[in-house]
Enzyme design. Sequence first.
Site, PDB file in Angstrom:
ATOM      1  N   HIS A   1       1.299  -1.241  -0.388  1.00  0.00           N
ATOM      2  CA  HIS A   1       0.083  -0.075   0.225  1.00  0.00           C
ATOM      3  C   HIS A   1       1.027   1.347  -0.055  1.00  0.00           C
ATOM      4  O   HIS A   1       1.624   1.836   1.276  1.00  0.00           O
ATOM      5  CB  HIS A   1      -1.081  -0.230   0.920  1.00  0.00           C
ATOM      6  CG  HIS A   1      -2.356   0.914   1.207  1.00  0.00           C
ATOM      7  ND1 HIS A   1      -3.103   0.823   2.181  1.00  0.00           N
ATOM      8  CD2 HIS A   1      -1.637   2.434   0.643  1.00  0.00           C
ATOM      9  CE1 HIS A   1      -4.165   2.320   2.184  1.00  0.00           C
ATOM     10  NE2 HIS A   1      -3.250   2.517   0.966  1.00  0.00           N
TER      11      HIS A   1
ATOM     12  N   HIS B   1       1.451   4.536  -2.507  1.00  0.00           N
ATOM     13  CA  HIS B   1       1.140   5.879  -3.494  1.00  0.00           C
ATOM     14  C   HIS B   1       2.541   6.485  -4.137  1.00  0.00           C
ATOM     15  O   HIS B   1       2.679   7.272  -3.552  1.00  0.00           O
ATOM     16  CB  HIS B   1       0.192   7.077  -3.162  1.00  0.00           C
ATOM     17  CG  HIS B   1      -1.130   6.239  -2.483  1.00  0.00           C
ATOM     18  ND1 HIS B   1      -2.382   6.045  -3.443  1.00  0.00           N
ATOM     19  CD2 HIS B   1      -1.681   5.448  -1.366  1.00  0.00           C
ATOM     20  CE1 HIS B   1      -3.284   5.861  -2.206  1.00  0.00           C
ATOM     21  NE2 HIS B   1      -2.885   5.845  -1.372  1.00  0.00           N
TER      22      HIS B   1
ATOM     23  N   HIS C   1      -9.609   0.401  -1.989  1.00  0.00           N
ATOM     24  CA  HIS C   1      -9.575   1.537  -0.233  1.00  0.00           C
ATOM     25  C   HIS C   1     -10.935   1.530   0.114  1.00  0.00           C
ATOM     26  O   HIS C   1     -11.713   2.568  -0.654  1.00  0.00           O
ATOM     27  CB  HIS C   1      -9.052   2.667  -0.900  1.00  0.00           C
ATOM     28  CG  HIS C   1      -7.907   3.166  -0.736  1.00  0.00           C
ATOM     29  ND1 HIS C   1      -6.607   2.956  -1.841  1.00  0.00           N
ATOM     30  CD2 HIS C   1      -7.169   4.398   0.221  1.00  0.00           C
ATOM     31  CE1 HIS C   1      -6.007   2.784  -1.240  1.00  0.00           C
ATOM     32  NE2 HIS C   1      -5.808   3.557  -0.530  1.00  0.00           N
TER      33      HIS C   1
ATOM     34  N   GLU D   1     -11.574   3.423   5.395  1.00  0.00           N
ATOM     35  CA  GLU D   1     -10.578   4.707   5.897  1.00  0.00           C
ATOM     36  C   GLU D   1     -10.736   5.379   6.918  1.00  0.00           C
ATOM     37  O   GLU D   1     -10.534   5.795   7.670  1.00  0.00           O
ATOM     38  CB  GLU D   1      -9.233   4.802   4.842  1.00  0.00           C
ATOM     39  CG  GLU D   1      -7.986   6.359   5.329  1.00  0.00           C
ATOM     40  CD  GLU D   1      -7.964   6.850   4.405  1.00  0.00           C
ATOM     41  OE1 GLU D   1      -8.587   6.355   2.960  1.00  0.00           O
ATOM     42  OE2 GLU D   1      -6.595   7.367   4.813  1.00  0.00           O
TER      43      GLU D   1
ATOM     44  N   ASP E   1       1.884   4.270   2.639  1.00  0.00           N
ATOM     45  CA  ASP E   1       0.280   5.168   2.319  1.00  0.00           C
ATOM     46  C   ASP E   1       1.740   6.086   1.105  1.00  0.00           C
ATOM     47  O   ASP E   1       1.099   5.900   0.042  1.00  0.00           O
ATOM     48  CB  ASP E   1      -0.636   5.303   3.063  1.00  0.00           C
ATOM     49  CG  ASP E   1      -1.484   6.061   2.526  1.00  0.00           C
ATOM     50  OD1 ASP E   1      -1.666   5.503   1.254  1.00  0.00           O
ATOM     51  OD2 ASP E   1      -2.625   6.383   3.164  1.00  0.00           O
ATOM     52  N   ASP E   2       2.529   7.313   2.365  1.00  0.00           N
ATOM     53  CA  ASP E   2       1.971   8.649   1.406  1.00  0.00           C
ATOM     54  C   ASP E   2       3.267   8.976   2.953  1.00  0.00           C
ATOM     55  O   ASP E   2       3.307   9.845   2.657  1.00  0.00           O
ATOM     56  CB  ASP E   2       1.201   9.153   1.190  1.00  0.00           C
ATOM     57  CG  ASP E   2      -0.110   9.328   0.485  1.00  0.00           C
ATOM     58  OD1 ASP E   2       0.501   8.857  -1.268  1.00  0.00           O
ATOM     59  OD2 ASP E   2      -0.704   8.669   0.891  1.00  0.00           O
TER      60      ASP E   2
HETATM   61  N1  ADE Z   1      -4.518   8.811  -1.828  1.00  0.00           N
HETATM   62  C1  ADE Z   1      -2.862   8.984  -1.512  1.00  0.00           C
HETATM   63  N2  ADE Z   1      -3.597   8.491  -0.887  1.00  0.00           N
HETATM   64  C2  ADE Z   1      -4.489   8.485  -0.348  1.00  0.00           C
HETATM   65  C3  ADE Z   1      -5.555   7.849   1.043  1.00  0.00           C
HETATM   66  N3  ADE Z   1      -4.651   7.816   1.985  1.00  0.00           N
HETATM   67  N4  ADE Z   1      -6.654   7.430   0.854  1.00  0.00           N
HETATM   68  C4  ADE Z   1      -7.454   7.805  -0.045  1.00  0.00           C
HETATM   69  N5  ADE Z   1      -6.680   8.474  -1.181  1.00  0.00           N
HETATM   70  C5  ADE Z   1      -5.441   8.238  -1.038  1.00  0.00           C
HETATM   71 ZN    ZN Z   2      -3.705   4.444   0.606  1.00  0.00          ZN
END
Ligand code: ADE
Ligand code: ZN
Length: 347
Positions: free
Chosen positions: A25, A27, A203, A206, A284-285
Amino acid sequence: MDQLSGMDRSELSGFARKLPKTELHLHIEGTLEARMMFDLAERNQLSLPYRTIEEVEAAYRFTDLQSFLDIYYQAADVLQTEADFADLMSAYLTRVSAEGVRHAEIFFDPQTHTHRGVDMGTVIGGFVQAQEEAAPDITSSLILCFLRHLSAEDAMETLEAARPYLEYIQGVGLDSGEKGNPPERFVEPYRQAVQAGLVPVAHAGEEGPAEYIWSALDLLGARRIDHGVRAIDDPRLIERLARDRVPLTMCPLSNQRLQVYPDLKQHPLRRFMEAGVMVTVNSDDPAYFGGYVLDNYLAIAEALDLTGPDLVRLAENSVAASFLPSGRKAALLEEISTYVRRFVRRS
Ligand code: ADE
Ligand code: ZN
């Protein structure tokens, strides 16, 4: 195995760093570090709303998912040429191969780029070039995500634009603002994507409710749920996830920074593990949330008092939950057990 259970924090950190693992996971646009954002802005002669790293850090104090997405989509404007996309991918793969990541299944958001005039071939061409040039000890694949705040028609057009490049894409995903954007609308784009050979993930749960997870499973056929933390509200859903071995790709530092669990001690990861759900830890990011995958392992270990054997289980889950062929999965699981055996013998 006693040595594994009784490690202090610094031993656990050393152990986790080289523990072979996958990341499921991530991005790629979320790996755009501030330094690279400034460099690419200069290279492409664009101006940014920030002058210093301190200003960037101040802007990265998020109150919820949308407050993050607004900044994240804007930052992606600096990605313009094939070389920019290649540099982004290359930096990520180099960085995480030094923290035990042996394979990564990587999300990208084509609409973020095609909507501002960047060609699909430029985006994918850059990624693939970097993936092919990456160190031999890390492999990766791509998962094309539909942005759920946009329409199903837009998703369908995106899939059409991606058709010439399908040999480079393994999966289809769904991301962006979750609340008010349930999976239902994307049944047809998913049907077509699966027909084209892509493996579906989504996703769900969340910020949105547990019902979105049911829909992602039953209507989109999702083989993994990204995040999925809200399943903790629904005992029947927990049973279903455990019974069908549906993996959850969790991202503790993301949940903390986006105020889903401001206090990581409240994070449900351990409760899912105890209920027999296949949970994995991911980033994630990472450029926005203060840590790559290793930092996520360590943060959740500290918050929930996870031990060495718990981290081994998470790494094994990350392999089992991947879309790798069974032979490579078996080889990676063997790498994990060899690593653990050697570590125990040395300590
Ligand atoms: N795009 C990038 N990070 C995300 C996240 N945590 N939830 C939904 N879309 C995303
Ligand atoms: Zn994500």
